[in-house]
Design an enzyme around this catalytic site. Structure first.
Site, PDB file in Angstrom:
ATOM      1  N   ARG A   1       9.891  17.254  38.238  1.00  0.00           N
ATOM      2  CA  ARG A   1       9.362  15.913  38.489  1.00  0.00           C
ATOM      3  C   ARG A   1       7.847  15.878  38.308  1.00  0.00           C
ATOM      4  O   ARG A   1       7.301  14.943  37.695  1.00  0.00           O
ATOM      5  CB  ARG A   1       9.748  15.475  39.906  1.00  0.00           C
ATOM      6  CG  ARG A   1       9.403  14.020  40.223  1.00  0.00           C
ATOM      7  CD  ARG A   1      10.018  13.589  41.543  1.00  0.00           C
ATOM      8  NE  ARG A   1       9.540  14.397  42.664  1.00  0.00           N
ATOM      9  CZ  ARG A   1       9.950  14.212  43.926  1.00  0.00           C
ATOM     10  NH1 ARG A   1      10.859  13.285  44.198  1.00  0.00           N
ATOM     11  NH2 ARG A   1       9.470  14.965  44.904  1.00  0.00           N
TER      12      ARG A   1
ATOM     13  N   CYS B   1      19.193  49.939  34.126  1.00  0.00           N
ATOM     14  CA  CYS B   1      18.546  49.009  35.056  1.00  0.00           C
ATOM     15  C   CYS B   1      18.743  49.431  36.510  1.00  0.00           C
ATOM     16  O   CYS B   1      17.963  49.046  37.388  1.00  0.00           O
ATOM     17  CB  CYS B   1      19.095  47.602  34.864  1.00  0.00           C
ATOM     18  SG  CYS B   1      18.881  46.931  33.207  1.00  0.00           S
TER      19      CYS B   1
ATOM     20  N   ASP C   1      18.640  47.314  22.333  1.00  0.00           N
ATOM     21  CA  ASP C   1      17.182  47.391  22.430  1.00  0.00           C
ATOM     22  C   ASP C   1      16.493  47.754  21.126  1.00  0.00           C
ATOM     23  O   ASP C   1      15.260  47.745  21.057  1.00  0.00           O
ATOM     24  CB  ASP C   1      16.787  48.417  23.498  1.00  0.00           C
ATOM     25  CG  ASP C   1      17.212  48.003  24.902  1.00  0.00           C
ATOM     26  OD1 ASP C   1      17.675  46.867  25.060  1.00  0.00           O
ATOM     27  OD2 ASP C   1      17.084  48.831  25.824  1.00  0.00           O
TER      28      ASP C   1
END
Length: 468
Positions: free
Chosen positions: A458, A57, A299
């Site tokens: 909300r 990464c 993976d």
């Protein structure tokens, strides 16, 4: 080529064999060693590459110059693993798994020598392989994938040598957008060719559009709805352009960011069970289904999506390290489980943060779920506080029940990691109405009085209450 005639025989202690020396494999080996001494458990690990326990990464950030040195991406060297009584054999590729015989065949990559090694317990952590297009020019000099540290070094070498400053990135997923940033940081003119309607197919198209606009604002040329047909080369054989059906995009370097597939060639040949995405299928203990002494993680496996209830393939180092911990515990005689994932991921391109967790709209439809959506715009801090930045939050909730199904966030500083709130809510099975009452931290430098995630919850709760 020398094939050792004698099969290595395990002694009175058990032997754990690990295929793959990166996150899942070496986490499993290390955890098993913590729980069982070398006198009780012999651990043999095979890694075909030059490096072990490295952060794939981090490669885009090394290429882009945010990380100074390759070795900073290595969490633990081969020597460090060996010092902990793990027999780690580098540059050694496993070419066959003999399940019935309880052994694996390994080949020394440099010498070609082959030999068998027996096992009492086996861990398969073969990772994923990059998708490389089957088209003319895909293997030409100047065309790069970015899966390993060797790949990263090769790309940096090309960028250092190449006189031209035009780069084409094929694919606009995580790797694609991160590599686009890396190349921008190196002063390249960057074009991203993407087969989808918008970048970041892990987002819904309306959220991907925000990424598209931001990338173009950074000077990146986005070419969407475009399929690469071939990679063109010059008289010297090096890449010179990427061709689609209706255009050519000049390139001095090409980076492939098309995605990955589970590397399960060995497992398939051994008759081990694979899922619809090509990954190994395991139980909650990460044991390969139907095989008492074989585990798999990282993976190369499929995992349970806790929101949809379906199996998915998600290639992330976070999951791989957790798989390894679970596998190592179980292989050493303990007990641990990996219940599943909600699909959380976060990335960035320059100062734009991109995050998602749970289901997209098409995931919800595929799972047969009825849902509502709510999209809001807010800020990372109180509006009056200096440097408050805008963000957009999209939320999916199940119709009638109000169960949270997914969240996507695109914004600047302070946007991305807010997705963790939603990841916890998804794991807990919360409704959007319950989320509205979450007692989140507040102060003007960190959040408005109503955090953006709660504003979206909300609005989603109101949508759930509307008659169908």
């Amino acid at each position: 080529m020398n094939m050792s005639a004698a099969r290595e025989v395990s002694g009175p202690r058990e032997r754990l064999v690990v295929i793959g020396g990166d996150a899942a494999g070496m986490s499993a080996a290390s955890q098993a060693r913590r729980l069982r001494s070398a006198g009780e458990l012999e651990i043999v690990a095979f890694e075909r590459g030059h490096f072990t326990s490295f952060s794939a990464c981090g490669i885009p950030y090394w290429v882009g110059g945010d990380v100074d040195d390759r070795d900073q991406l290595i969490a633990r060297t081969a020597e460090e693993h060996r010092a902990r009584d793990i027999d780690l054999r580098m540059r050694t590729e496993v070419t066959e798994i003999d399940v019935a015989g309880g052994r694996v065949r390994a080949r020394d990559v440099d010498s070609g020598d082959e030999y068998w090694t027996s096992y009492d317990k086996l861990v398969i952590a073969t990772g994923a392989r990059p998708i490389r297009p089957d088209m003319p020019g895909a293997d030409a000099p100047g065309v790069h994938g970015v899966q390993t540290l060797d790949d990263g070094q090769a790309l940096i070498d090309t960028l250092t040598r190449t006189r031209g400053r035009r780069a084409v990135v094929v694919g606009a997923g995580y790797i694609g957008v991160e590599m686009a940033e890396a190349l921008i940081n190196r002063g390249y003119e960057v074009t991203v060719v993407n087969r989808g309607s918008e970048p970041m197919s892990t987002l819904d198209a309306d959220m991907g559009r925000l990424v598209h606009e931001a990338m173009e604002g950074l000077g990146i040329t986005m070419v969407n709805d475009a399929e690469v047909t071939k990679i063109l080369t010059g008289e010297d054989g090096r890449v010179r352009a990427v061709a689609t059906e209706d255009a050519e995009h000049p390139a001095d370097v090409v980076v492939l960011g098309i995605g990955v597939r589970p590397e399960t060639t060995l497992a398939r040949a051994a008759g081990l069970p694979l899922g619809s995405h090509g990954g190994l299928l395991t139980d909650l203990a990460m044991r390969v289904r139907g095989h008492e002494n074989i585990w798999a993680g990282g993976d190369c496996v499929e995992v349970l999506d806790l929101v949809s209830g379906q199996e998915r393939h998600i290639a992330l180092g976070t999951h791989a390290n957790k798989h390894g911990q679970v596998i190592g515990t179980n292989a050493a005689g303990g007990y641990a489980t990996f219940p599943g994932v909600v699909g959380t991921a976060v990335s960035k391109v320059c100062d734009l943060e991109i995050a998602r967790t749970g289901l997209r709209e098409k995931d919800a439809r595929r799972a047969g779920l009825k849902y509502v959506t709510a999209t809001i715009e807010s800020t990372s801090r109180a509006g009056y506080y200096p440097n408050a930045s805008a963000m957009t939050v999209k939320m999916l909730a199940e119709r009638r029940t109000g169960r949270l199904l997914g969240v996507q966030i695109v914004g600047r500083e302070g946007a991305g990691k807010r997705v963790d709130i939603a990841a916890v809510a998804l794991t807990a099975g919360m409704t959007v109405e319950q989320m509205v009452s979450l007692d989140l931290g507040y102060a003007p430098p960190f959040s408005p009085v109503w955090d953006p995630v709660l504003v979206a919850a909300r609005k989603a709760a109101k949508a759930v209450q509307q008659p169908t």
